[in-house]
Write an enzyme that holds these catalytic residues in place. Structure first.
Site, PDB file in Angstrom:
ATOM      1  N   ASP A  73      44.914  39.467  44.517  1.00  0.00           N
ATOM      2  CA  ASP A  73      44.137  38.225  44.424  1.00  0.00           C
ATOM      3  C   ASP A  73      44.492  37.354  45.619  1.00  0.00           C
ATOM      4  OD1 ASP A  73      42.560  36.933  41.751  1.00  0.00           O
ATOM      5  OD2 ASP A  73      43.121  35.493  43.313  1.00  0.00           O
ATOM      6  N   TYR A 104      24.168  34.162  44.979  1.00  0.00           N
ATOM      7  CA  TYR A 104      24.886  35.043  44.045  1.00  0.00           C
ATOM      8  C   TYR A 104      24.019  36.240  43.662  1.00  0.00           C
ATOM      9  CZ  TYR A 104      27.817  36.354  40.053  1.00  0.00           C
ATOM     10  OH  TYR A 104      28.630  37.036  39.182  1.00  0.00           O
ATOM     11  N   LYS A 114      24.843  40.216  44.427  1.00  0.00           N
ATOM     12  CA  LYS A 114      25.044  41.228  43.390  1.00  0.00           C
ATOM     13  C   LYS A 114      24.005  42.349  43.483  1.00  0.00           C
ATOM     14  CE  LYS A 114      28.766  39.435  41.670  1.00  0.00           C
ATOM     15  NZ  LYS A 114      30.075  40.119  41.824  1.00  0.00           N
ATOM     16  N   ILE A 133      30.277  36.466  30.756  1.00  0.00           N
ATOM     17  CA  ILE A 133      31.585  36.763  30.171  1.00  0.00           C
ATOM     18  C   ILE A 133      32.401  35.470  30.159  1.00  0.00           C
ATOM     19  CG2 ILE A 133      33.663  38.195  30.386  1.00  0.00           C
ATOM     20  CD1 ILE A 133      31.081  39.875  30.064  1.00  0.00           C
ATOM     21  N   THR A 188      35.023  33.471  31.009  1.00  0.00           N
ATOM     22  CA  THR A 188      36.136  33.473  31.971  1.00  0.00           C
ATOM     23  C   THR A 188      36.227  32.082  32.603  1.00  0.00           C
ATOM     24  OG1 THR A 188      34.797  34.036  33.899  1.00  0.00           O
ATOM     25  CG2 THR A 188      35.641  35.897  32.592  1.00  0.00           C
TER      26      THR A 188
HETATM   27  P1  NAD Z   1      37.210  34.398  38.044  1.00  0.00           P
HETATM   28  O1  NAD Z   1      36.811  33.215  38.851  1.00  0.00           O
HETATM   29  O2  NAD Z   1      37.914  34.207  36.748  1.00  0.00           O
HETATM   30  O3  NAD Z   1      38.076  35.405  38.931  1.00  0.00           O
HETATM   31  C1  NAD Z   1      37.747  35.718  40.254  1.00  0.00           C
HETATM   32  C2  NAD Z   1      39.041  35.956  41.005  1.00  0.00           C
HETATM   33  O4  NAD Z   1      38.708  36.356  42.345  1.00  0.00           O
HETATM   34  C3  NAD Z   1      39.900  34.688  41.114  1.00  0.00           C
HETATM   35  O5  NAD Z   1      41.200  34.958  40.626  1.00  0.00           O
HETATM   36  C4  NAD Z   1      39.917  34.383  42.609  1.00  0.00           C
HETATM   37  O6  NAD Z   1      41.138  33.842  43.073  1.00  0.00           O
HETATM   38  C5  NAD Z   1      39.654  35.758  43.205  1.00  0.00           C
HETATM   39  N1  NAD Z   1      39.103  35.687  44.561  1.00  0.00           N
HETATM   40  C6  NAD Z   1      38.151  34.852  45.032  1.00  0.00           C
HETATM   41  N2  NAD Z   1      37.943  35.074  46.335  1.00  0.00           N
HETATM   42  C7  NAD Z   1      38.781  36.082  46.693  1.00  0.00           C
HETATM   43  C8  NAD Z   1      39.025  36.758  47.922  1.00  0.00           C
HETATM   44  N3  NAD Z   1      38.379  36.428  49.060  1.00  0.00           N
HETATM   45  N4  NAD Z   1      39.928  37.761  47.933  1.00  0.00           N
HETATM   46  C9  NAD Z   1      40.599  38.099  46.794  1.00  0.00           C
HETATM   47  N5  NAD Z   1      40.432  37.472  45.619  1.00  0.00           N
HETATM   48  C10 NAD Z   1      39.515  36.472  45.567  1.00  0.00           C
HETATM   49  O7  NAD Z   1      35.856  35.219  37.827  1.00  0.00           O
HETATM   50  P2  NAD Z   1      35.477  36.364  36.785  1.00  0.00           P
HETATM   51  O8  NAD Z   1      34.527  35.772  35.842  1.00  0.00           O
HETATM   52  O9  NAD Z   1      36.679  37.076  36.324  1.00  0.00           O
HETATM   53  O10 NAD Z   1      34.612  37.296  37.757  1.00  0.00           O
HETATM   54  C11 NAD Z   1      35.094  38.520  38.278  1.00  0.00           C
HETATM   55  C12 NAD Z   1      33.905  39.253  38.855  1.00  0.00           C
HETATM   56  O11 NAD Z   1      32.931  39.445  37.831  1.00  0.00           O
HETATM   57  C13 NAD Z   1      33.184  38.499  39.968  1.00  0.00           C
HETATM   58  O12 NAD Z   1      32.755  39.433  40.949  1.00  0.00           O
HETATM   59  C14 NAD Z   1      32.000  37.899  39.266  1.00  0.00           C
HETATM   60  O13 NAD Z   1      30.931  37.654  40.149  1.00  0.00           O
HETATM   61  C15 NAD Z   1      31.675  38.983  38.271  1.00  0.00           C
HETATM   62  N6  NAD Z   1      30.899  38.581  37.119  1.00  0.00           N
HETATM   63  C16 NAD Z   1      31.359  37.613  36.288  1.00  0.00           C
HETATM   64  C17 NAD Z   1      30.584  37.262  35.192  1.00  0.00           C
HETATM   65  C18 NAD Z   1      31.023  36.205  34.228  1.00  0.00           C
HETATM   66  O14 NAD Z   1      30.211  35.812  33.383  1.00  0.00           O
HETATM   67  N7  NAD Z   1      32.248  35.734  34.274  1.00  0.00           N
HETATM   68  C19 NAD Z   1      29.357  37.893  34.958  1.00  0.00           C
HETATM   69  C20 NAD Z   1      28.945  38.895  35.831  1.00  0.00           C
HETATM   70  C21 NAD Z   1      29.724  39.228  36.908  1.00  0.00           C
END
Ligand code: NAD
Length: 252
Positions: A38, A156, A160, A189, A191
């Site tokens: 991270d 976004y 994706k 999700i 989060t």
């Molecule tokens: P989150 O914000 O909880 O976690 C994302 C993590 O990525 C953070 O810990 C952040 O520090 C890290 N990060 C950001 N930029 C970075 C970089 N340049 N290098 C390394 N780490 C980096 O988000 P999440 O909800 O856990 O999402 C995780 C993935 O799932 C993402 O790709 C997001 O787009 C995707 N996603 C999330 C959802 C949702 O509803 N939460 C839905 C569909 C897709």
């Protein structure tokens, strides 16, 4: 819990966040050794505490937008655990709010840099190691917004959709060399990413709930189990595909 990942070594980018943290835990629970990566050291260390997995889990700070940083991460996994079998390329950021014409070029570029170019850079760093050892499984986190769109999320949504294209392209090139490449498509999700959106846009979560026929939002665990399956030998014939974990979002 089955030990379907015994002997395997995994890395998870964005491993300090909601989905990545739980994925790292589930991979360890299934028997893998895992490097959590991270940008945020605090978040990464929080994941180590959450998993409490002793020698089976380590944190390495890494930035998916920086090739040298990702190459260092892969090397760190190999130095520590000897190989790299599973890569969950999951780091991502969101940008909600402006209509397309009001999104600045800088804002658009930043989302693409992390969410799309970051997946390219991650695979560019991981694939040579997987080729050298004879194979591996790459799971890229896309989104239901990789196959659909909602308003105010143009960057976004674009990023994706791109992750799905990149996943397919990589699978076509590397599947016959033992590297399976798939995308997981979470619905909404629970989060920190979604909590932050709810804070900025009260009512955001309830509005999105109606898009999930199953009647609830997803949990990080829902996604993590799919990632673990895709990383396992049980998914030996799965490559180049998109695996929705979205409570029916894309069925509407
Ligand atoms: P989150 O914000 O909880 O976690 C994302 C993590 O990525 C953070 O810990 C952040 O520090 C890290 N990060 C950001 N930029 C970075 C970089 N340049 N290098 C390394 N780490 C980096 O988000 P999440 O909800 O856990 O999402 C995780 C993935 O799932 C993402 O790709 C997001 O787009 C995707 N996603 C999330 C959802 C949702 O509803 N939460 C839905 C569909 C897709």
């Amino acid at each position: 819990m089955s030990n379907s990942l015994d002997g395997k070594v995994a890395l998870v980018t964005g491993g300090g966040g909601g989905i990545g943290r739980e994925t790292a835990k589930v991979l360890v629970d299934h028997g893998a050794r895992v490097v959590v990566a991270d940008l945020s050291e605090d978040a990464g260390n929080g994941t180590l505490e959450y998993i409490d997995g002793g020698d089976a889990v380590a944190f390495v700070r890494a930035d998916v937008t920086d090739l040298a940083s990702m190459q260092h991460l892969v090397q760190a996994a190999v130095d520590r655990y000897g190989r790299l079998d599973i890569a969950h390329n999951n780091a991502g950021i969101e940008l909600t709010g402006p209509d397309l014409a009001d999104v600045t070029v800088e804002q658009f570029d930043k989302v693409i840099a992390v969410n799309l170019t970051g997946v390219f850079i991650s695979m560019k760093a991981e694939i040579p190691q997987m080729l050298a050892q004879g194979g591996g499984s790459i799971i890229n986190t896309a989104s239901s917004l990789g196959q659909s769109a909602i308003a105010h999320q143009s960057a976004y949504v674009t990023s994706k959709h791109g992750v799905i294209g990149l996943t397919r392209a990589a699978a076509v090139e590397y599947s016959d060399k033992g590297i399976r490449v798939n995308a997981v498509l979470p619905g909404v999700i629970q989060t920190p990413m979604i909590d932050a959106l709810e804070e900025t846009y009260p009512g955001f979560k309830d509005a999105l709930l109606t898009k999930h026929p199953i009647g609830r939002l997803g949990t990080p665990h829902d996604v993590a189990e799919m990632v673990a399956w895709l990383g396992s030998d049980a998914a030996a014939f799965a490559t180049g595909s998109q695996f929705a974990v979205d409570g029916g979002y894309l069925a509407i």
